[in-house]
Enzyme design. Structure first.
Site, PDB file in Angstrom:
ATOM      1  CG  HIS A  85      -1.602  -1.281   1.070  1.00 57.00           C
ATOM      2  ND1 HIS A  85      -2.755  -1.541   0.328  1.00 57.00           N
ATOM      3  CD2 HIS A  85      -1.618  -2.506   2.082  1.00 57.00           C
ATOM      4  CE1 HIS A  85      -3.157  -2.796   0.685  1.00 57.00           C
ATOM      5  NE2 HIS A  85      -2.415  -3.396   1.655  1.00 57.00           N
ATOM      6  CD  GLU A 123      -1.770  -3.834   5.433  1.00 59.28           C
ATOM      7  OE1 GLU A 123      -1.244  -4.750   4.621  1.00 59.28           O
ATOM      8  OE2 GLU A 123      -3.096  -3.406   5.040  1.00 59.28           O
ATOM      9  CG  HIS A 178       0.815  -6.992   2.408  1.00 65.40           C
ATOM     10  ND1 HIS A 178      -0.109  -5.809   1.988  1.00 65.40           N
ATOM     11  CD2 HIS A 178       1.755  -7.072   1.471  1.00 65.40           C
ATOM     12  CE1 HIS A 178       0.295  -5.781   0.853  1.00 65.40           C
ATOM     13  NE2 HIS A 178       1.373  -6.496   0.444  1.00 65.40           N
ATOM     14  CD  GLU A 254      -1.373 -10.166   4.619  1.00 64.62           C
ATOM     15  OE1 GLU A 254      -1.660  -9.393   5.523  1.00 64.62           O
ATOM     16  OE2 GLU A 254      -2.202  -9.875   3.400  1.00 64.62           O
TER      17      GLU A 254
END
Length: 290
Positions: A85, A123, A178, A254
């Site tokens: 992101h 995040e 992430h 993750e």
């Protein structure tokens, strides 16, 4: 002989016996003593100087052997790091929702805004801060590190570029960082995502090995896998565009669940982010050195 006198080297006068007193006085005058001293040379041994002993030049200590410089363990490797992101995505919806190739003949949105913790820790900030720590640690080990973005204030890049940039940079491996955002706040633990049946030859199998090394490194850091993603915490998917576009071994990490209060607190702390970074670096190092 009358009137004759002798003067010793040290200035002593010796008038001949029977000389008149006046002759003795002249003989022993200071001027006469000085003349006599000049005429008489001392024995050679008196003026001889002792020669100083010849000194040998000091021996130079042996030169220390030059040892070749010690190379760091990851010297020569290039690691691509993708902090998921970006901080400016939310303010540019048109750009982040633009369609891009998904790597399998379809299309997908350029990017998303990512998730956040209950305290609004985003995040994208977590991903960026962990990536910065990963880069520092990898560079300390001698690796060259390339990032998919330069800061946490921009937009994108799109998911296709995030997968392609690793191959373009000549990287040996790609790690995408992430944090998950499951709505269930009781969900906890990390999981690893790898490509299933990669469109690029020679990528799927080493990517699986990379994910296994990551799982082992996270376990060594006392981080547990999310049981929802299998016993080993590894999931193979075809819908992750970044992994579909990767031409090098790649894994999407993750790190944990941001909606879980305990894991969110760990992610929000500097010590927690360093812990995640250390685990990621350990996994990369294990893979590259194997």
């Amino acid at each position: 002989m009358p009137g004759r006198c002798r003067v010793g080297y040290w200035g002593t006068c010796h008038a001949a016996s029977g000389s008149p007193a006046s002759s003795r006085a002249r003989c022993c005058s200071p001027a006469a003593r000085e003349r006599g001293r000049r005429r008489i040379r001392p024995p050679a041994r008196w003026g001889a100087r002792r020669r100083a002993p010849r000194r040998r030049p000091p021996r130079c200590p042996p030169r220390p052997r030059r040892r070749p410089p010690v190379e760091e363990p990851l010297t020569g490797f290039v690691v691509a790091v993708d902090p998921g992101h970006n901080g400016g995505n939310a303010a540019h919806p048109a750009e982040v929702t633009a369609p891009v190739p998904d790597g399998r003949g379809g299309i997908k949105a350029c990017n998303t805004t990512g998730t956040a913790s209950a305290t609004d820790y985003p995040e994208h900030a977590f991903n960026w801060e962990v990536a910065a720590a990963v880069r520092e640690r990898l560079e300390d080990l001698g690796a060259e590190v390339v990032l998919s973005r330069e800061d946490d204030e921009g937009v994108g890049p799109c998911v296709d570029e995030r997968g392609q940039f690793a191959g373009d940079a000549g990287a040996d491996v790609l790690v995408s960082i992430h944090a998950n955002g499951t709505e269930d706040t009781s969900a906890a633990g990390f999981h690893m995502i790898v490509v299933e049946d990669s469109p690029h030859a020679g990528v799927a199998e080493p990517s699986r090995t990379l994910a296994e090394d990551m799982v082992e490194a996270f376990g060594a850091a006392d981080l547990a896998p999310n049981p929802a993603y299998g016993d080993d915490g590894i999931v193979a998917r075809t819908d992750i565009a970044g992994l579909n576009h990767a031409k090098v071994p790649a894994v999407l990490v993750e790190c944990g669940e941001m909606r879980n209060p305990d894991e969110a607190a760990l992610m929000e702390s500097a010590a927690g982010r360093e812990r995640y970074a250390a685990a990621i670096v350990a996994g990369v190092q294990e893979f590259l050195e194997d």
